[in-house]
Design a protein around this motif. Sequence first.
Motif, PDB file in Angstrom:
ATOM      1  N   PHE A 129      -0.555  12.052   0.510  1.00 47.62           N
ATOM      2  CA  PHE A 129      -0.704  10.952  -0.453  1.00 47.62           C
ATOM      3  C   PHE A 129      -0.790  11.520  -1.870  1.00 47.62           C
ATOM      4  CE2 PHE A 129      -2.323   9.196   3.511  1.00 47.62           C
ATOM      5  CZ  PHE A 129      -1.760   7.931   3.532  1.00 47.62           C
ATOM      6  N   PRO A 143       0.818  -1.226   0.000  1.00 49.66           N
ATOM      7  CA  PRO A 143       0.000   0.000   0.000  1.00 49.66           C
ATOM      8  C   PRO A 143       0.847   1.270   0.000  1.00 49.66           C
ATOM      9  CG  PRO A 143      -0.740  -1.564   1.674  1.00 49.66           C
ATOM     10  CD  PRO A 143       0.565  -2.066   1.171  1.00 49.66           C
ATOM     11  N   GLN A 144       0.269   2.332  -0.534  1.00 51.49           N
ATOM     12  CA  GLN A 144       0.928   3.629  -0.495  1.00 51.49           C
ATOM     13  C   GLN A 144       1.102   4.070   0.951  1.00 51.49           C
ATOM     14  OE1 GLN A 144       2.260   5.296  -2.847  1.00 51.49           O
ATOM     15  NE2 GLN A 144       1.202   4.942  -4.785  1.00 51.49           N
ATOM     16  N   ALA A 190       1.945   7.103   3.751  1.00 52.65           N
ATOM     17  CA  ALA A 190       1.837   8.553   3.912  1.00 52.65           C
ATOM     18  C   ALA A 190       3.226   9.175   3.919  1.00 52.65           C
ATOM     19  CB  ALA A 190       1.106   8.885   5.208  1.00 52.65           C
ATOM     20  N   ALA A 249      -7.480  14.056   4.158  1.00 54.00           N
ATOM     21  CA  ALA A 249      -6.489  13.122   3.611  1.00 54.00           C
ATOM     22  C   ALA A 249      -5.341  13.827   2.926  1.00 54.00           C
ATOM     23  CB  ALA A 249      -7.170  12.172   2.615  1.00 54.00           C
ATOM     24  N   THR A 250      -5.494  15.110   2.623  1.00 51.57           N
ATOM     25  CA  THR A 250      -4.417  15.800   1.928  1.00 51.57           C
ATOM     26  C   THR A 250      -3.541  16.616   2.862  1.00 51.57           C
ATOM     27  OG1 THR A 250      -5.779  17.744   1.473  1.00 51.57           O
ATOM     28  CG2 THR A 250      -5.829  15.962  -0.152  1.00 51.57           C
ATOM     29  N   LEU A 304      -7.379   6.658   8.052  1.00 48.19           N
ATOM     30  CA  LEU A 304      -6.263   7.602   8.197  1.00 48.19           C
ATOM     31  C   LEU A 304      -6.257   8.226   9.590  1.00 48.19           C
ATOM     32  CD1 LEU A 304      -6.276   9.463   4.760  1.00 48.19           C
ATOM     33  CD2 LEU A 304      -4.516   7.933   5.636  1.00 48.19           C
ATOM     34  N   ARG A 324      -4.158   6.551  -2.405  1.00 47.18           N
ATOM     35  CA  ARG A 324      -4.056   5.857  -1.122  1.00 47.18           C
ATOM     36  C   ARG A 324      -5.022   4.689  -1.075  1.00 47.18           C
ATOM     37  NH1 ARG A 324      -8.244   8.246   2.338  1.00 47.18           N
ATOM     38  NH2 ARG A 324      -9.078  10.140   1.381  1.00 47.18           N
ATOM     39  N   ASP A 325      -4.729   3.769  -0.196  1.00 46.84           N
ATOM     40  CA  ASP A 325      -5.566   2.584  -0.008  1.00 46.84           C
ATOM     41  C   ASP A 325      -6.420   2.687   1.250  1.00 46.84           C
ATOM     42  OD1 ASP A 325      -4.477   0.724  -2.174  1.00 46.84           O
ATOM     43  OD2 ASP A 325      -2.653   1.330  -1.146  1.00 46.84           O
ATOM     44  N   SER A 371      -0.621  14.339   8.208  1.00 49.78           N
ATOM     45  CA  SER A 371      -1.057  12.934   8.319  1.00 49.78           C
ATOM     46  C   SER A 371       0.125  12.024   8.469  1.00 49.78           C
ATOM     47  CB  SER A 371      -1.841  12.520   7.073  1.00 49.78           C
ATOM     48  OG  SER A 371      -3.018  13.278   6.977  1.00 49.78           O
ATOM     49  N   SER A 407       8.274   5.812   1.593  1.00 50.07           N
ATOM     50  CA  SER A 407       7.813   7.198   1.586  1.00 50.07           C
ATOM     51  C   SER A 407       8.906   8.173   1.168  1.00 50.07           C
ATOM     52  CB  SER A 407       7.277   7.577   2.969  1.00 50.07           C
ATOM     53  OG  SER A 407       8.271   7.421   3.960  1.00 50.07           O
TER      54      SER A 407
END
Length: 735
Positions: A641, A228-229, A231, A730-731, A652, A645-646, A735, A259
Amino acid sequence: MSETTRRIQDLEACVDAVIDRVGKRITLGLPLGLGKPVRFVNALYERARHDSSLQLHIVTALSLQVPRGSSSLERRFLEPFVKRLYGDIPELAYARDVSAGRLPPNVTVSEFFFKAGAFLNNQSQQRHYVCTNYTHAVRDLMALGVNVIGQMVAPGDGDQLSLSCNPDLTLDLLPLLREREAEGEPVALVAEINRQLPFLGHHAAVPASAFDLVYEHPASDYPLFSAPQMAISPEDHLIGFYASSLLKDGGTLQVGIGSLGAALVHSTILRHKRTDAWRAVQQRLRLAERFPVTTALGGDGPFEHGLYGCSEMMVDGFLHLMAAGVLTREVFEDEDLQRLVNEGRVGMTPSLEALDALREAGVIDSPLRARDVQWLVQYGVFRDDVVLRGGRLAVGEIGLDGDLDDDGSRAAVARHCLGQRLAGGRVLHGGFYLGPAAFYQALRDLTDVQRERICMTSVNFINHLYDHRFGRQALKVAQRRHGRFINSAMMHTLSGAAVSDGLEDGRVVSGVGGQYNFVAMAHELPGARSILTLRACRESGGRTVSNIVFNYGHCTIPRHLRDLVITEYGIADLRGQPDEQVYLRLIRIADSRFQAELLGQAQKAGKVDPAFRLPDDWQRNTPESVRDALAAAGDGSFPAFPFGRDLTDEELTLGKALNGLKAATATRRGKLATFWQALRAGEAPERYQPYLKRMGLDRARTPRNRLDRRLVILALNRLDLPEDRSRSDATNTES
């Protein structure tokens, strides 16, 4: 090549065929990471579990497993996520039993690279770990007596198969095992077809006859294991920004997963497409003034000539760089052509001047011969339909003289023979790949033109400069202009040594992999540099500690190979510097909370002048300064992200809350204090309900569940969520 390749649709029959060929002492070599043939491996392992006379030694690296929580809260958080991402993927049975400590006595697993930290407390895996450079893995596999190879492959047209995600070692192992077979030792080479695997050609394409057994059962094909991506923190973003300033337009890039690599890719795209925003950060940091190495080695503008990727691991970031128009510098498999392209004497658009340069270099003659025409067509200098017939050039019905000294012939060649663009160029050579599910889909969706520009190949072609069957050293040197080899480390000592794979008590965290190869190569290639990246500090045992240390009892990269080091606080150029400068430059990019102690240790050891005092400018290395620097580009320029993202919004926020909880309970005292505070926590406000429901704690009936519920409430309280916020941003770079 096997003359008796068998195609099999039954797993038990496949295992029987392997045992019939090699007997019951099997040393099984499996690819690193993704390319393991899970169905075949599980069937063979299951046979060994029930037949103690079968001695099975599995030799591999990075056996992928789904994450499993170590506490009830972690399990509650992970289980829905794991089911969503990995529900249809069969697990590696031997890897599961390795982690649980229940391998049968007749089975041994040796790996030369672990998932970071996965086996720190697994004594069996620590004992069976094989410490080797990636480029020596083939040699060591052969020395361990590998007699069976298993690999997941992608089907192609006709008899073709693609090694796709893992040609890295297999391309060199296959001929060696055939030599071993010719000397009278039985071997079994097994391919497992999976139609989910993207087909990639060039070096990775092999005939089915390269294998003895091909297992194919489309109904049981499974999705690919994804990573997974992650953060990207503000600290990672700034490290990536500094690294992007060292990239030379027209140069070469190697980068790893994680990352920090994603942060570099993001800043590189920002520099190329939003140059003004990138330069705003550059100016805020006073980059040219504080770190002049960026001016000497890198640049601050778009990549007009593009970059070429040469990386043992093809990360998804390379596809993002391709899509952004950054990864566009093409390299060719002919040394003379590559040299002439580098010199600018042959351009991407064929011309008479290019023909003259090729002739002057001795690549072609005049009048043109058949082999000259074949070469010119192969590399797109001539059109595909140009042939030499009866000593004359022919293009359809048109006949031409191939004398390049004759003005009339030259004009006719220019009019009828020249191609539109050079052909056979590659923008990326990779050894293996692993990444998010979206990355695999992007590979499947590549156009034919895009796929042609990617070549998955042997890791010994990529990681070494020595001659290889895919290219001599001179070709590699010509291709890898202005190389920037960027890898991450865990710690760095003031003397210049890097710690990337293990602890000073001897325990292995991950493995050397190809890091040493690229660091050493950077010192051999003209104009190349090694760049090691690391965060200046980390949380350990409930406290903040420095990742730049005076000394350490283990190193991965010795101090005589010191080069460029980056933290979120800047760049230390160590190459060719005396020890005092090395110590001071590393102290300069350490977190300010630890600079005075590091300086004192260096002065006590006699490595720094006792009269030296920390300049005021050095003592501003704080987390606040990181966020201030990134803010110069404007809001949203450095998202957590940038490539998708997953995780859901709730996940999150919960992940951040649970990480804070884990840090708070890292010590016995902290654990007791946290439990006491949780018991006193009030009832959850309405805005917490989506998070509690996601954790399965919206209704808690047992004492254990009620405690978990209160712990989650406490963790969310500590995040101080706004009243009107029921979803996380999420942006947000926090995070």
